[in-house]
Design an enzyme around this catalytic site. Structure first.
Site, PDB file in Angstrom:
ATOM      1  N   PRO A   2       0.825  -1.200   0.000  1.00  0.00           N
ATOM      2  CA  PRO A   2       0.000   0.000   0.000  1.00  0.00           C
ATOM      3  C   PRO A   2       0.863   1.256   0.000  1.00  0.00           C
ATOM      4  CG  PRO A   2      -0.677  -1.529   1.711  1.00  0.00           C
ATOM      5  CD  PRO A   2       0.644  -1.966   1.225  1.00  0.00           C
ATOM      6  N   GLU A   3       0.569   2.131  -0.920  1.00  0.00           N
ATOM      7  CA  GLU A   3       1.243   3.417  -0.989  1.00  0.00           C
ATOM      8  C   GLU A   3       0.269   4.480  -0.486  1.00  0.00           C
ATOM      9  OE1 GLU A   3       3.371   3.750  -4.754  1.00  0.00           O
ATOM     10  OE2 GLU A   3       3.195   1.602  -5.016  1.00  0.00           O
ATOM     11  N   LYS A  57       2.658   7.035   4.320  1.00  0.00           N
ATOM     12  CA  LYS A  57       2.029   5.723   4.197  1.00  0.00           C
ATOM     13  C   LYS A  57       1.612   5.152   5.543  1.00  0.00           C
ATOM     14  CE  LYS A  57       5.183   4.790   0.379  1.00  0.00           C
ATOM     15  NZ  LYS A  57       6.282   3.916  -0.093  1.00  0.00           N
ATOM     16  N   ARG A 281      14.632  -2.885  -7.499  1.00  0.00           N
ATOM     17  CA  ARG A 281      13.172  -2.985  -7.602  1.00  0.00           C
ATOM     18  C   ARG A 281      12.735  -3.132  -9.049  1.00  0.00           C
ATOM     19  NH1 ARG A 281      10.706  -0.711  -3.131  1.00  0.00           N
ATOM     20  NH2 ARG A 281       9.009  -2.056  -3.761  1.00  0.00           N
TER      21      ARG A 281
END
Length: 291
Positions: A2-3, A57, A281
């Site tokens: 979740p951002e 966040k 990433r």
DNA sequence: CTAGGATCCTGTCAGC
DNA sequence: TGCTGACAGGATCCTA
């Protein structure tokens, strides 16, 4: 996972359930995984939920007894609220965070780490990889928390000039990992970093020191725009999600231009979107219009 | 101080 | 059907 937009969606959704409708007093807290709950559960028993807040966040739940819960979902955290009526049926629910079948599954389950039982219902904290946590702090001291304290401004408050200065401080690094750093700009994660760079036409592997002031401005604007879009899309789909019609809505496809679209055509220039690795990433971009 | 890599942990998927 | 390695929407810790 979740951002910022997902956490904001949760803030609104849980706020409606636990503040507006009201969760009542916290009656019992079950901790299935000790590392997921930092603090003493006794500190929150009997308190009520007063307000839902958010910093970057991190979701922050203020309670009526001068304590607050700092909740970070990290990669795989989820928060699921289930309200029960007098006959024990689920009368209202909300789910947000890492999307999977837990949203509509029986709870608690194997991934449930903490369960907060209130008079009106139960809040489940699920987290497959156990990176997330719920932490009890004094409301007054939320700002002193090591993580909260370091957070940079969110893109709505940050100017292009400010971002430019920060990029210069990490001029040797690729720009993508720099904007993932929450002390540089706050709220972006792996999806929105890719999307914001696409918006600004900047290659994720470009050196941060070689991003111009004008481009830094575009980047801040891009961050704002992609997260706003997601907030609209994510908010509504998440609500649909828990209507339990069985469909697994992929709200990413509603707004993502590059994330998870490797092999597809770039809608701006017709080039081919590529997936590669930057700073460890997975990274998606269009080599033709991101330079 | 920065940069880059390993690390925390579980689950899923592709390839053999 | 296993087994293996890669990878996952985050952040911190360690080393150079």
């Amino acid at each position: 996972m979740p951002e910022l937009p997902e956490v904001e969606t949760i803030r609104r959704g849980l706020g409606e359930c636990m503040v507006s409708r009201g969760a009542g007093k916290i009656l019992r807290v079950k901790v299935y995984e000790t590392k997921s709950f930092i603090g003493d559960t006794q500190e929150i028993i009997g308190a009520e939920v007063k307000e839902m807040d958010r910093r970057g966040k991190a979701l922050i739940i203020h309670l009526t007894n001068k304590k607050s819960l700092i909740i970070h979902l990290r990669m795989t955290g989820q928060l699921i609220w289930r309200e029960k009526n007098a006959s024990g049926d689920i009368s209202k629910s909300f789910a947000g965070g890492h999307p999977n079948d837990n949203f509509i599954d029986k709870l608690p389950n194997k991934q449930t780490r903490v369960q907060i039982e209130c008079e009106a219902g139960t809040l489940y904290f699920n987290d497959q990889r156990k990176f997330g946590f719920i932490k009890v702090v004094e409301t007054e001291k939320v700002g002193e928390d090591a993580f909260i304290k370091k957070l940079a401004k969110e893109p709505w408050k940050m100017t292009g000039g400010e971002l430019y200065e920060k990029l210069q401080r990490h001029k040797g690094s690729a720009v993508k990992p720099v904007i993932l750093d929450q002390t540089v700009i706050c709220g972006l994660g792996n999806i929105y970093a890719d999307e914001a760079l696409y918006y600004a036409g900047i290659s994720p592997m470009r050196k941060a020191g070689e991003v111009s002031l004008a481009e830094a401005e575009e980047l801040v604007t891009g961050a704002r725009v992609v997260m706003e879009r997601s907030l609209e899309a994510g908010g509504s789909t998440l609500r649909n999600y828990v209507k339990a019609d069985g469909t697994k809505g992929d709200y990413l496809t509603l707004f993502a231009k590059v994330f998870n679209r490797q092999g597809e055509k770039c809608e701006r220039c017709g080039g081919k979107i590529v997936k590669t690795k930057v700073g460890g990433r997975g990274t998606h971009y269009c080599p033709d219009c991101q330079k």
